[in-house]
Design an enzyme around this catalytic site. Sequence first.
Site, PDB file in Angstrom:
ATOM      1  N   ASN A 110       2.827  14.038  -7.991  1.00  0.00           N
ATOM      2  CA  ASN A 110       1.472  13.716  -7.540  1.00  0.00           C
ATOM      3  C   ASN A 110       1.373  14.186  -6.084  1.00  0.00           C
ATOM      4  OD1 ASN A 110      -0.888  12.570  -6.665  1.00  0.00           O
ATOM      5  ND2 ASN A 110      -0.373  10.479  -7.290  1.00  0.00           N
ATOM      6  N   ARG A 129      -0.144  15.715 -11.487  1.00  0.00           N
ATOM      7  CA  ARG A 129      -1.432  15.018 -11.426  1.00  0.00           C
ATOM      8  C   ARG A 129      -2.404  15.905 -10.648  1.00  0.00           C
ATOM      9  NH1 ARG A 129      -3.585  10.539  -7.283  1.00  0.00           N
ATOM     10  NH2 ARG A 129      -5.548  10.147  -8.334  1.00  0.00           N
ATOM     11  N   HIS A 141      -9.358   8.382 -11.495  1.00  0.00           N
ATOM     12  CA  HIS A 141      -8.541   7.318 -12.116  1.00  0.00           C
ATOM     13  C   HIS A 141      -8.612   7.350 -13.647  1.00  0.00           C
ATOM     14  CE1 HIS A 141      -9.135   4.952  -8.136  1.00  0.00           C
ATOM     15  NE2 HIS A 141      -7.989   5.600  -8.095  1.00  0.00           N
ATOM     16  N   ARG A 175     -12.423   3.772   2.322  1.00  0.00           N
ATOM     17  CA  ARG A 175     -13.633   4.501   1.914  1.00  0.00           C
ATOM     18  C   ARG A 175     -14.810   3.544   1.777  1.00  0.00           C
ATOM     19  NH1 ARG A 175     -10.544   7.025  -2.827  1.00  0.00           N
ATOM     20  NH2 ARG A 175      -9.212   8.551  -1.812  1.00  0.00           N
ATOM     21  N   GLU A 183       0.270   5.490 -14.637  1.00  0.00           N
ATOM     22  CA  GLU A 183      -0.263   6.849 -14.751  1.00  0.00           C
ATOM     23  C   GLU A 183       0.866   7.856 -14.960  1.00  0.00           C
ATOM     24  OE1 GLU A 183      -2.239   5.491 -11.198  1.00  0.00           O
ATOM     25  OE2 GLU A 183      -3.895   6.870 -11.630  1.00  0.00           O
TER      26      GLU A 183
END
Length: 394
Positions: free
Chosen positions: A8, A87, A176, A235, A380
Amino acid sequence: MVKILVINAGSSSVKFQLYNYPSQVVCKGLCERLFVDGKFTLEINDKKIKLDVPMNSHKEAIQVILDNFKKHNIIKDYNEIKIIGHRVVQGGSVYKESTLIDESVILKLEELSKLAPLHNPGAVNVMKIFAKLCPESKSVAVFDTSFHQTMPEKNFIYPVPYSWYEDHQVRRYGMHGTSSRYIVKKIRSELNLKEGNIINCHLGNGASITAIKNWKGYNTSMGLTPLAGIMMGTRSGDIDPAILEYVSKITKKDVFELTNILNKESGLLGVSGISSDMRDIIAAVEKGNKRAIVALDIYISKIVNYISMYQNDLENKTEAIVFTAGIGENASLIREMVIEKLHIIDVTIDKAKNNQRISEMTKISTDNSQVDVYVIPTDEEIMIAQDAYNIINK
Ligand code: ADP
């Protein structure tokens, strides 16, 4: 058994997890603070090795990972790594499923980098480096966006000139998705839901809510980029877009600087002025810090509002609400506050179950709850490893 490496890669970090597939995780870790000073962490057999290593490129980071694999006798030769699963945050409308990486895919992903300039270039760069360092391995790209490709147009077209979509691919993509896919797979294997209608609250540092209808992505809070939706660690989530022009005129900061602030200095950090980490926010709230209390109130209310909206999207037929990722899995207070403030669905939480330490799928609602609520630790990496294995062995 086959060695599968899951990677990732971001703009300044590379996370990794190595499997002896299908049975076990051999090791995992990360390279972070690339281009700054460089920190390397490797977890193997319950041991955590931490090193300060200068890393001024993704190539140096990959080299550090592979060298440490050799040093700690994890592999003897790079080519023992047969499969690499990457990813990728943004697959655009092109990639509805994971795909084997070849030169044409790399070219396409480079094109898509303009949609995700903070995320995709690192991943593409790392794919090219592995192709050189481990020439016998095969690589697969797994996209955060794929799961959401089943959204109907009304949920992905923005109310802006249609030409922005046609000419510049401006639309909601959502992120996601690999986490949501894991949640769907887990629920399908454990429960007997009639419709497959789930609201998945992925609450990590980055956070999003996804409405899943009939097991498929139906709506999601992140948008063209991960900046949209609920409030996150740093964020902002959704805000009035005209704020940018207004603040720009006053501060003379341009759109790039302001967007950077919305990504890195907003959310929990921006409002509280304390931290982006939920543990710090909760600790400050317990001490009565006013801005931390406001930050937490906003955080909860954004989640509750999205769940309420998606309950309507799912025609009042939500069968399960799921909490996952760092905050979703660990912060019982956040789960409790969300459920308490959720007036549109008649859910009650079992406090004893909610307050226990949760490491596997657990129902935290009472039996008379209108909708069941679960905590499901997401994975994941295993989804990426599975996709990579299945595509290579198709
Ligand atoms: P990401 O993968 O997006 O970087 P994670 O899924 O690792 O993020 O989640 C990180 C968040 O989880 C942080 O805000 C952290 O504070 C929060 N978190 C982790 N453990 C706990 C805990 N025990 N209580 C509250 N928050 C927690």
